[in-house]
Write a protein that holds these residues in place. Structure first.
Motif, PDB file in Angstrom:
ATOM      1  N   ASN A  67      50.941  27.124 -21.475  1.00  0.00           N
ATOM      2  CA  ASN A  67      49.694  27.783 -21.374  1.00  0.00           C
ATOM      3  C   ASN A  67      49.692  28.843 -20.245  1.00  0.00           C
ATOM      4  O   ASN A  67      49.699  28.644 -19.142  1.00  0.00           O
ATOM      5  N   PHE A  68      49.588  30.042 -20.806  1.00  0.00           N
ATOM      6  CA  PHE A  68      49.895  31.386 -20.041  1.00  0.00           C
ATOM      7  C   PHE A  68      48.803  31.918 -19.573  1.00  0.00           C
ATOM      8  O   PHE A  68      47.585  31.624 -20.368  1.00  0.00           O
ATOM      9  N   PRO A  69      48.805  32.914 -18.618  1.00  0.00           N
ATOM     10  CA  PRO A  69      47.398  33.595 -18.244  1.00  0.00           C
ATOM     11  C   PRO A  69      46.628  34.151 -19.435  1.00  0.00           C
ATOM     12  O   PRO A  69      47.522  35.159 -20.271  1.00  0.00           O
ATOM     13  N   ASN A  81      45.039  36.458 -20.363  1.00  0.00           N
ATOM     14  CA  ASN A  81      44.489  37.969 -20.370  1.00  0.00           C
ATOM     15  C   ASN A  81      45.888  38.737 -20.605  1.00  0.00           C
ATOM     16  O   ASN A  81      45.873  39.897 -20.729  1.00  0.00           O
ATOM     17  N   LEU A  82      47.244  38.321 -20.295  1.00  0.00           N
ATOM     18  CA  LEU A  82      48.272  38.976 -20.349  1.00  0.00           C
ATOM     19  C   LEU A  82      48.777  38.982 -21.743  1.00  0.00           C
ATOM     20  O   LEU A  82      48.698  38.268 -22.453  1.00  0.00           O
ATOM     21  N   GLU A 117      53.845  41.936 -21.615  1.00  0.00           N
ATOM     22  CA  GLU A 117      53.569  42.034 -20.263  1.00  0.00           C
ATOM     23  C   GLU A 117      54.307  40.726 -19.426  1.00  0.00           C
ATOM     24  O   GLU A 117      54.534  40.890 -18.366  1.00  0.00           O
ATOM     25  N   LEU A 118      53.770  39.690 -20.064  1.00  0.00           N
ATOM     26  CA  LEU A 118      54.526  38.262 -19.462  1.00  0.00           C
ATOM     27  C   LEU A 118      55.829  38.285 -19.370  1.00  0.00           C
ATOM     28  O   LEU A 118      56.429  38.209 -18.240  1.00  0.00           O
ATOM     29  N   ILE A 169      57.838  38.212 -15.982  1.00  0.00           N
ATOM     30  CA  ILE A 169      58.926  37.225 -15.462  1.00  0.00           C
ATOM     31  C   ILE A 169      60.322  37.719 -14.955  1.00  0.00           C
ATOM     32  O   ILE A 169      60.820  37.470 -14.108  1.00  0.00           O
ATOM     33  N   LEU A 171      61.135  33.290 -22.759  1.00  0.00           N
ATOM     34  CA  LEU A 171      61.108  33.179 -21.219  1.00  0.00           C
ATOM     35  C   LEU A 171      62.115  32.330 -20.738  1.00  0.00           C
ATOM     36  O   LEU A 171      62.833  32.714 -19.645  1.00  0.00           O
ATOM     37  N   TYR A 228      50.070  40.422  -9.904  1.00  0.00           N
ATOM     38  CA  TYR A 228      49.940  39.874 -11.716  1.00  0.00           C
ATOM     39  C   TYR A 228      48.494  39.193 -11.432  1.00  0.00           C
ATOM     40  O   TYR A 228      47.889  39.510 -12.612  1.00  0.00           O
ATOM     41  N   ASP A 232      45.663  40.196 -13.965  1.00  0.00           N
ATOM     42  CA  ASP A 232      45.097  39.324 -14.847  1.00  0.00           C
ATOM     43  C   ASP A 232      43.429  39.245 -14.811  1.00  0.00           C
ATOM     44  O   ASP A 232      42.724  39.401 -15.678  1.00  0.00           O
ATOM     45  N   ARG A 241      41.559  42.027 -15.861  1.00  0.00           N
ATOM     46  CA  ARG A 241      41.199  42.227 -17.297  1.00  0.00           C
ATOM     47  C   ARG A 241      40.355  40.997 -17.961  1.00  0.00           C
ATOM     48  O   ARG A 241      40.088  41.128 -19.089  1.00  0.00           O
ATOM     49  N   SER A 242      40.123  40.169 -17.079  1.00  0.00           N
ATOM     50  CA  SER A 242      39.205  39.029 -17.523  1.00  0.00           C
ATOM     51  C   SER A 242      37.689  39.462 -17.632  1.00  0.00           C
ATOM     52  O   SER A 242      37.399  40.290 -16.930  1.00  0.00           O
ATOM     53  N   ASN A 255      42.041  27.052 -14.212  1.00  0.00           N
ATOM     54  CA  ASN A 255      42.460  27.592 -15.278  1.00  0.00           C
ATOM     55  C   ASN A 255      43.980  28.223 -15.275  1.00  0.00           C
ATOM     56  O   ASN A 255      44.517  28.182 -16.467  1.00  0.00           O
ATOM     57  N   SER A 256      44.326  28.502 -14.161  1.00  0.00           N
ATOM     58  CA  SER A 256      45.590  28.928 -14.141  1.00  0.00           C
ATOM     59  C   SER A 256      46.821  28.058 -13.764  1.00  0.00           C
ATOM     60  O   SER A 256      47.702  28.110 -13.189  1.00  0.00           O
ATOM     61  N   GLU A 287      48.590  26.149 -15.648  1.00  0.00           N
ATOM     62  CA  GLU A 287      50.016  26.245 -16.043  1.00  0.00           C
ATOM     63  C   GLU A 287      50.748  27.316 -15.638  1.00  0.00           C
ATOM     64  O   GLU A 287      51.966  27.341 -15.580  1.00  0.00           O
ATOM     65  N   PHE A 288      50.009  28.303 -15.508  1.00  0.00           N
ATOM     66  CA  PHE A 288      50.695  29.774 -15.094  1.00  0.00           C
ATOM     67  C   PHE A 288      51.203  29.269 -13.705  1.00  0.00           C
ATOM     68  O   PHE A 288      52.430  29.781 -13.407  1.00  0.00           O
ATOM     69  N   LEU A 320      54.381  27.584 -14.084  1.00  0.00           N
ATOM     70  CA  LEU A 320      55.453  28.680 -14.679  1.00  0.00           C
ATOM     71  C   LEU A 320      55.774  29.215 -13.492  1.00  0.00           C
ATOM     72  O   LEU A 320      57.191  29.360 -13.408  1.00  0.00           O
ATOM     73  N   GLN A 357      59.930  29.290 -11.110  1.00  0.00           N
ATOM     74  CA  GLN A 357      60.571  30.491 -10.822  1.00  0.00           C
ATOM     75  C   GLN A 357      61.153  30.482  -9.157  1.00  0.00           C
ATOM     76  O   GLN A 357      60.668  29.655  -8.462  1.00  0.00           O
TER      77      GLN A 357
END
Lengths: 414, 235, 260
Positions: B83-85, B87-88, B92-93, B97, B139, C7, C11, C14-15, C68-69, C71-72, C75, C79
């Motif tokens: 589940n990514f941001p 709005n991207l 862009e994602l 990365i 990714l 980022y 993000d 743009r929301s 909300n973020s 999962e982000f 991710l 990294q």
């Protein structure tokens, strides 16, 4: 009637005759006459004494005949801190253009730079007074003018300092265009009636910019009172007219733009009260009309301490004050009408310029602050807004009939 | 490649891992299996440093990972729920990365492989689960790291993509990489893995090849073998 | 960290929500100016609104963004990035985008109304600075709450409670305390009480500007020193900075300990 005219005519001719024969006596360091005292001694009535530039050490100079004393380029009269410097005890004396310094300080006598005692028709103008105890002291005198003088004191404590211009049992005196700072009271009137105080600036004084005690039928207008212990104190007097004055930045615990105590039947019109801790503090004052005044950025625009009846507050502007009105009792017999209140949040649906909901200028919070002063730190807190709102809906602690039924939606102009 | 000694982890009163030891050698595909709540994900996350162990040591490529982040340059990780941001955009994602790790061109190939070109300018929030998983795979595989960790890689994939994924895994294996997989799809595990680890209540219950497991449990096929472990232990 | 910040920020920029807040502040500014027809008065009303609303928005938005973020975040955690930079980056991303919504949303209508020629510009700048501080503080507090509560509903609940407590209840208790102990010298107590609540602290800054005449009416020497000199202004800003620093430090601390 005829005899009256003749009588006066006689005086006028007599007077003109004197001017015609009057002499001018010069005083300077290398003149034949080197001191003011000597000049006065040899002068005849209605002579003019011209004091040239220089420094003259003298005190207890008594002017006992009608003379005109004029300084050229501000000669310095140095009292050497030995006591009073000039005392006028004759009618028709004019003193003009002197620089008077070093008045003696005493705890038993009120030494002044220049004193007028039991005299009429005096003119005191263009003087500069420094290092003084009392400045210009007018005692049991009348029909005089104090015009365009500058009084610069260095007062620190109330008990060992004097007043800039003081009137005591005097009447019909005009005080105009003077500048007074750093004394105890800038201008002080006690038992003095029918005086006009106009266009003066009184600033940075320890106690009051202007102080009335037991003085009636006086007018003060177009003056500026700034940064004083308190701006103006009007006490135990009646029929005072206060027009178009500015009261600014009188900050402090007991600091007011104006303090009214036991004042009746007076008018306060067209004044501006800006950034004072308390704009007007009122105690035991009745039948006063407050109209067309601007109250701007004061801590309290008006603080009513009780025993104030049938006063009218009409068509004033209350702008951004922390508190508009504070009352310490639940009883109200004063009228608030047609004022503009910047804190008014009502609406005007019929667009007639008058808010449809009455405005309650007294807040519960001002009552709380009155009780526990430290709570002032909670000013503008949301919690306070909530309790103020509930008090507004059903008044418990504040007078419930104290309302402006016609709050203006735009600033009042005049 | 990965060496774990005496790993303990509690979540509240719940002992998820209790004294787990595991060594994963270099090269080959390694599946971590176990019922729900057996500590699979916790184990993987511990290796990734996302879960901080209460006790025990983990080293990756011979270095202890405690309070370090640089070693993750050596790991490609495919998270379970992608589940990514929202709005991207996909493009862009991927760019982001890359920006965070290092630049690479492998993504172009992968995008083509999974037919993601039409989605590149779409926002991630508007994508379907399967498409998101494809992005997720891109990714993960676009970097060339010696250790790859895949948490439920098959989720939401259509058959064709599944085949592509298997090919991809085999290709990486061929390069001599170590691949760590968790999955509920037994057939998938059976097909790809060289060795399995079966976790039960925070401990390693079994470790070995699939045929060894079948022998041990006396079951003809893999799925039943697993089932029999579970029923035996719950009985 | 700067990359994450970048980022997160883009993000958020743009929301939908950033625009909602931007539009909200814009509308607030326009409506206040329209209703009041007077810059100074609009600034005063705005101050009252800001010290209550900005914390609420900061708290809610911070908590919401964090959940909300999630999962982000995971991710990112996989990294090769430091944990503290991930969270600080996200935090700053949220706080900055909120601050920019605030500054632009309110700034634009006021500038068009002729702010630069007005004497209210200092009051207005102070307002924006205070608003930004409050955003930084409450977003950080929100992140703290969210990091300590996996349960979204609980997290939101605590966030709202925190706001309610600091915005209203605290002052109620404060007032009661002052009235109850009114026979004792209270000026130090009242100043300390103010320092311990960032909303009160911001309010004090505003009082210093708007109500200095009233504040100087009180006798206490400590009060006088505080409000009568630049001492109060300096202390308030230092305290606000501390109020930003403490929760941010806890974010760093917590981020090192937390499991995902």
């Amino acid at each position: 009637m005829k005899t009256f005219v003749q009588h006066n005519l006689f005086y006028i001719i007599f007077f003109i005759g004197f001017i015609g024969f009057s002499q001018t006596i010069e005083v300077c360091g290398d003149c034949t006459i080197t001191s003011l005292k000597e000049a006065i001694r040899i002068a005849k009535d209605f002579d003019t004494i011209v004091v040239k530039k220089g420094t003259y050490k003298a005190h207890d100079i008594v002017i006992d005949k009608p003379l005109t004393i004029v300084g050229e380029n501000y000669p310095v009269i140095d009292g050497e801190l030995k006591g009073e410097i000039i005392t006028i005890i004759s009618d028709n004396v004019t003193v003009d253009g002197l620089f008077i310094i070093n008045v003696g300080t005493s705890y038993t006598e009120d030494y002044a730079a220049i004193r007028v005692r039991k005299s009429k028709n005096f003119v005191i103008q263009n003087l500069v007074l420094e290092k003084l105890f009392f400045g210009i002291y007018i005692e049991k005198s009348s029909h005089g003018k104090v015009f365009h003088n500058k009084v610069i004191g260095d007062a620190v404590e109330e008990y060992n300092s004097g007043n800039g211009i003081q009137l005591w049992y005097s009447h019909h005196v005009e005080i105009e265009h003077n500048y007074i700072e750093h004394v105890r009271d800038g201008i002080y009137l006690e038992f003095s009636d029918d005086c006009l105080i106009k266009n003066n600036v009184s600033a940075l004084n320890i106690r009051y910019g202007l102080h009335f005690m037991f003085s009636n039928d006086d007018t003060y207008q177009d003056n500026t009172f700034e940064n004083n212990g308190a701006g103006v104190a009007v006490m135990f007097s009646k029929k005072i007219r206060m027009y178009n004055n500015t009261f600014k930045e009188n900050w402090g615990t007991a600091s007011y733009g104006m303090l009214l105590k036991e004042i009746n039947d007076s008018e306060i019109i067209g004044n501006t009260f800006e950034e004072n801790t308390i704009g007007i503090n009122i105690e035991g004052s009745n039948r006063i009309i407050y109209k067309h005044n601007n109250f701007k950025n004061n801590g309290w625009a008006i603080k009513v301490r009780g025993a104030c009846y049938t006063n009218q507050f009409v068509e004033n502007n209350f702008l951004y004050n922390s508190f508009d009105i504070a009352y310490n009792s639940k009883v109200n017999d004063n009228v608030f009408d047609k004022n503009y209140w910047s804190n008014y949040t009502g609406y005007d649906l019929d667009k007639d310029g008058i808010g449809d909901v009455p405005y309650r200028p007294v807040k519960l919070f001002s009552y709380i602050v009155n009780r526990t002063p430290e709570t002032i730190i909670l000013l503008r807190s949301m919690f306070i807004d909530i309790i103020d709102f509930s008090e507004k809906v059903s008044p418990v602690f504040t007078p419930d009939n104290l309302m402006d039924h016609h709050p203006q939606t735009k600033k009042v102009t005049w | 490649m990965v060496n774990i000694e005496g790993l303990h982890k509690k979540f509240g009163k719940n002992h998820v891992l209790s004294g787990l030891d595991l060594t994963i050698n270099e090269g080959g595909i390694f599946a971590v299996l176990g019922p729900n709540g057996s500590g699979k994900t916790t184990l993987i996350k511990s290796i990734l440093g996302m879960v901080i162990p209460d006790k025990g040591d983990i080293s990756v490529l011979g270095k202890n990972i405690k309070k370090k982040s640089e070693y993750r340059h050596q790991i490609d990780y495919l998270p379970q729920i992608a589940n990514f941001p929202s709005n991207l955009k996909v493009r862009e994602l991927i760019k982001m990365i890359k920006d965070l790790r290092q630049n690479t061109d492998t993504d172009l190939h992968l995008i083509k492989l999974f037919k993601l070109e039409p989605f590149l300018d779409k926002k991630l929030g508007t994508l379907s689960g399967g498409t998101k998983q494809k992005v997720n795979i891109v990714l993960t595989f676009m970097f060339d790291s010696p250790l790859i960790i895949l948490d439920e890689p098959t989720t939401g994939l259509d058959p064709i993509s599944l085949i592509r994924l298997k090919d991809l895994i085999q290709a990486e294996k061929a390069k001599g990489k170590t691949i760590l997989i968790t999955s509920h799809i037994m057939s998938f595990v059976e097909e790809v893995s060289d060795e399995i680890v079966f976790l039960l209540e925070g401990k390693i219950y079994f470790r070995g090849t699939i045929s060894e497991l079948k022998t041990k449990t006396n079951q003809p096929d893999f799925e039943h073998a697993i089932a029999s472990i579970l029923t035996d232990n719950h009985a | 960290m700067l990359k994450i910040l970048k980022y997160s920020f883009f993000d958020l920029m743009r929301s939908r929500w950033s625009y909602v807040y931007f539009a909200f502040y814009l509308l607030l500014g326009v409506v206040l100016l329209f209703l009041n027809n007077d810059l100074s008065k609009a600034v005063i009303t705005l101050m009252n609104v800001i010290i209550v609303l900005v914390p609420l928005i900061g708290t809610i938005f911070g908590v919401m963004y964090y959940y909300n973020s999630k999962e982000f975040t995971e991710l990112l955690l996989a990294q090769p990035l430091k944990r503290s930079s991930i969270f600080l980056g996200q935090y700053l991303g949220v706080a900055l985008s909120l601050s920019i919504s605030l500054i632009l949303g309110l700034g634009i209508p006021f500038v068009f109304y002729g702010l630069f020629e007005s004497s209210a510009i200092w009051d207005f700048s102070l307002l924006l600075v205070t608003g930004t501080f409050l955003t930084l503080i409450f977003t950080a507090l929100a992140f703290n709450i969210a990091m300590s509560n996996e349960n979204k509903i609980k997290g939101f609940g605590y966030a709202i409670l925190l706001w309610l407590f600091l915005a209203i209840i605290y002052d109620g208790l404060f007032l009661m305390t002052l009235i109850m102990f009114e026979d004792y010298p209270l000026d130090k107590v009242s100043l300390i009480g103010t320092m311990l609540n960032p909303i009160d602290l911001s309010r004090t800054l505003i009082l210093l500007k708007l109500d200095i005449s009233a504040l100087l009416g009180y006798t206490g020497a400590v009060f006088k020193q505080f409000f009568g000199t630049s001492f109060g202004l300096i202390i308030s800003f230092v305290m606000l900075a501390i109020w930003v620093a403490l929760p941010v430090l806890r974010i760093v601390f917590k981020s090192k300990k937390k499991d995902f």
